[in-house]
Design a protein around this motif. Structure first.
Motif, PDB file in Angstrom:
ATOM      1  N   ASP A  93      -4.233  10.438  -6.451  1.00 41.69           N
ATOM      2  CA  ASP A  93      -3.961  11.266  -5.281  1.00 41.69           C
ATOM      3  C   ASP A  93      -4.474  10.630  -3.993  1.00 41.69           C
ATOM      4  O   ASP A  93      -3.871  10.808  -2.925  1.00 41.69           O
ATOM      5  N   ARG A  94      -5.555   9.873  -4.058  1.00 44.17           N
ATOM      6  CA  ARG A  94      -6.156   9.296  -2.859  1.00 44.17           C
ATOM      7  C   ARG A  94      -5.363   8.099  -2.340  1.00 44.17           C
ATOM      8  O   ARG A  94      -5.666   7.582  -1.265  1.00 44.17           O
ATOM      9  N   LEU A  95      -4.325   7.669  -3.070  1.00 43.72           N
ATOM     10  CA  LEU A  95      -3.444   6.597  -2.615  1.00 43.72           C
ATOM     11  C   LEU A  95      -2.050   7.103  -2.247  1.00 43.72           C
ATOM     12  O   LEU A  95      -1.204   6.322  -1.831  1.00 43.72           O
ATOM     13  N   LYS A  96      -1.834   8.397  -2.352  1.00 44.60           N
ATOM     14  CA  LYS A  96      -0.525   8.957  -2.039  1.00 44.60           C
ATOM     15  C   LYS A  96      -0.400   9.216  -0.541  1.00 44.60           C
ATOM     16  O   LYS A  96      -1.346   9.670   0.100  1.00 44.60           O
ATOM     17  N   THR A  97       0.783   8.922   0.012  1.00 46.98           N
ATOM     18  CA  THR A  97       1.052   9.133   1.428  1.00 46.98           C
ATOM     19  C   THR A  97       2.402   9.820   1.591  1.00 46.98           C
ATOM     20  O   THR A  97       3.164   9.967   0.623  1.00 46.98           O
ATOM     21  N   SER A  98       2.721  10.200   2.818  1.00 45.05           N
ATOM     22  CA  SER A  98       4.012  10.842   3.066  1.00 45.05           C
ATOM     23  C   SER A  98       5.160   9.895   2.768  1.00 45.05           C
ATOM     24  O   SER A  98       6.228  10.332   2.324  1.00 45.05           O
ATOM     25  N   ALA A  99       4.967   8.607   3.002  1.00 48.18           N
ATOM     26  CA  ALA A  99       6.017   7.631   2.719  1.00 48.18           C
ATOM     27  C   ALA A  99       6.045   7.235   1.252  1.00 48.18           C
ATOM     28  O   ALA A  99       7.065   6.750   0.755  1.00 48.18           O
TER      29      ALA A  99
END
Length: 670
Positions: A240-246
């Motif tokens: 989760d800490r590497l997830k972004t909107s893109a």
């Protein structure tokens, strides 16, 4: 090859060093862990630390430069491991190499790399053109022989890191930008900078004694900070800490940044190390969901205008993007269609390098430094073993294994402490909920484990011939007067030192080691107990701020330096040094090659026959040269301190790769 002309003397200035000096912090590591200075001071008396196991008589001779012991005179007469004549020290507009050698420019910023790339036009730069041309500020160099799997020394792939950009000498009309508003920067210029970062892979061949690029080779490739898709592999992939909107998957990052040193794996892939990634982010850290962790990594640094035009570089707008940088990236140069991978098992920090060695049991060990004042030395040991007969079997070897951080003990021993979730303090009670958290926050894990706080660990190089490991500790100019100790005898030390590690049982996978100071760098006229100084050449032999290094195929150690503003103390530009590691001359060096004003020396890389040495000359003529005699002005695109290597009025200074050969075709350093 282009003509090289001499110029007036001046001094070296490093953009990266300036960024460190400008920081208000002494480094982001505020833990109570002991520093390497504390350990060395407890272990040795102030007058006993000079160069590891060198004899007392030789130490006394080196410190005073006179009255050499007879045995040491004999060693000097024998000449040690290196046979070349040391070059004269100083600074001017061009480069210099030892007598009997030639130094030829192989490739420069802006030169075409991929098929169809346009010729370089410094007045009409575009991101599309730069993405096909050689990038800026070349650092690490790696050589992969062709055909694959051979020991060829006259044909191969050169793998090159592009660390960062220097806008004042890169773009017309800018000068040094005010970091408060970046008034002169535009979206177009930022996109050129993004394209100039990353890596280049070029096919090169030596014919009739001369090296040249193979134009339009199918291997030739650019990897950039702005467009290249890079997969995330290992324990942090999809977290989760590497997830972004893109990228809601957390498994696909655009680009790689601040690629400093690196390594070549035994199976012929290329490891590139993301170092000062924090400087590319801006925005407000206060109120960020990971505010304390951002501070530990020095983010946002606000060194570039990228966040002004790209939301992903603004921590206020894209909270997790910063966690997607600071990794080791693996690239397969033999497959230009392959997607690079960020190998998260190796931890996230300001990676300086990723040098590999095969241990006796077949595991691959990767040594790494975290280039920050008061930060740590690491290694990674693969769970699986290298298979020399099946390249494909090694494809994901770096995704499973154990990451360790070093603790240096007062008795000359040390321990590699495992960064493993659930072991010791690395538990949910301390904010670690998985191995993904451990590798994302490797610095914080090292804090809890009690790792030793070092003086800017950069390259960490194993020597497969001797089993020793060399740690480059560049400097620590933030060391306060009350921290002066035997390992760092000057407050605000700009000189650094080198530590030699001997792994227990000569096994690179061992968790215990012994350590010695190989050399304490600096001017013998300033240092209390001497420095890296060759009495045969008087004041010429000492050097400052070791950064990158290489062990040649004869087991000899070569050092490159990054002094920054310490030029004014050393009196010479950065360069390549040959350093003795054995015998009576242990710890003494001689200068082999030096760079033009403003440049840093990087990326030493030998071919298998030791007859070719590739080196990277970066950030030539960067700002700050005005303080040096003969160059009393701010160096800009229009009026640079030097126009090396072209020396043409219509060309700015250009970071370049240089290849050094001996005029008689012999072994480098013989």
């Amino acid at each position: 090859m282009d003509p090289i002309r001499p110029g007036a003397e001046a001094a070296e200035y490093s953009c990266r060093a300036e960024a460190y000096e400008a920081s208000e912090d002494v480094g982001s590591n505020a833990s109570a862990n002991p520093t390497i200075g504390d350990v060395v001071n407890a272990r040795f008396g102030r007058r006993d630390v000079l160069r590891g196991m060198l004899g007392v008589a030789a130490v006394s001779a080196l410190a005073g430069g006179a009255g050499l012991a007879p045995t040491f005179r004999q060693a000097l007469a024998a000449g040690g491991s290196f046979g070349f004549t040391e070059i004269e020290h100083g600074v001017d507009e061009t480069h210099h190499v030892a007598p009997g050698y030639r130094a030829d420019v192989l490739i420069r910023w802006g030169d075409p790399v991929v098929e169809g790339a346009p010729a370089f036009d410094p007045l009409n730069q575009t991101a599309a053109a730069q993405a096909q041309q050689f990038g800026y500020n070349n650092d690490f160099l790696g050589f992969v022989p062709l055909p694959a799997g051979s020991d060829s020394s006259d044909h191969g792939l050169l793998c090159v890191n592009h660390e960062y950009t220097s806008e004042e000498v890169m773009f017309p009309g800018l000068g040094r930008q005010d970091k408060a508003d970046f008034a002169g920067m535009t979206r177009e210029l930022v996109d050129i900078e993004l394209a100039a970062h990353g890596a280049s892979i070029v096919e090169i061949r030596r014919q009739d004694g001369a090296w040249a690029l193979v134009p339009d080779s199918s291997y030739n490739r650019r990897i950039t900070g702005g467009t290249t898709e890079i997969a995330v592999a290992g324990p942090a992939a999809g977290h989760d800490r590497l997830k972004t909107s893109a990228d809601p998957s957390g498994k696909l990052v655009i680009g790689t940044l601040n690629n400093c040193a690196g390594g070549i794996t035994p199976w012929g892939t290329y490891l590139t190390a993301e170092e000062n990634f924090n400087g590319y982010f801006w925005g407000e850290a206060a109120g960020h969901p990971e505010e304390a962790k951002l501070k530990r990594y020095g983010a946002p640094g606000g060194w570039y205008a990228w966040g002004k035009f790209h939301d992903r570089f603004d921590v206020s707008k894209e909270a997790n993007e910063v966690n997607r940088f600071g990794w080791i990236v693996e690239i397969d140069p033999l497959d230009p269609t392959s997607r690079p991978k960020k190998r998260t098992a190796l931890g996230r920090f300001k990676h300086e390098g990723g040098e590999t060695v095969v241990a006796p049991g077949g595991q691959v060990v990767i040594y790494m430094g975290d280039d920050e004042r008061f930060d740590y030395v690491y290694k990674f040991v693969t769970a699986g073993s290298f298979d020399p007969s099946d390249r494909a079997a090694n494809r994901d070897l770096l995704d499973e294994g154990t990451l360790f951080v070093a603790r240096f003990d007062e008795d000359g021993g040390g321990e590699w402490l495992p960064l493993v979730f659930g072991e010791g303090p690395l538990t949910p009670e301390n904010g670690f909920h998985s191995q993904a958290d451990v590798v994302i926050d490797a610095r914080l894990a090292g804090d809890l484990l009690g790792a030793t706080r070092m003086d800017r660990p950069e390259d960490v190089e194993p020597n497969p011939k001797t089993g020793k490991v060399y740690v480059m500790l560049t400097n620590n100019t933030k060391r306060a007067a009350d921290q002066v100790d035997a390992a760092n005898p000057r407050a605000e030390s700009a000189f650094g030192h080198i530590i030699e590690i001997a792994e227990a049982g000569s096994d690179f996978t061992a968790t215990r080691f012994a350590w010695e100071i190989l050399v304490k760098c600096g001017d013998p006229a300033v240092a209390e107990v001497g420095a890296a100084w060759n009495p045969a050449t008087s004041e010429n032999g000492w050097f400052a701020s070791p950064d990158n290094c290489a062990v040649d195929n004869r087991g000899r150690l070569w050092i490159t330096t990054d002094q920054g503003s310490a030029w004014s103390k050393s009196g010479t530009a950065d360069g390549v040094w040959a350093l003795e590691t054995e015998g009576a001359l242990r710890g003494t060096g001689r200068m082999f090659y030096r760079v033009p004003i403003g440049a840093e020396m990087c990326g030493p890389c030998f071919t298998a026959d030791d007859r070719n040495l590739f080196v990277a000359v970066q950030h030539v003529a960067t700002d700050g040269t005005k303080d040096y005699p003969g160059f009393e002005r701010d160096s800009t695109f229009e009026d640079p301190a030097t126009r090396w290597p072209d020396f043409r009025d219509d060309m700015p200074p250009r970071p370049s790769v240089v290849v050094i050969t001996k005029e008689d075709g012999g072994v480098i350093g013989s």
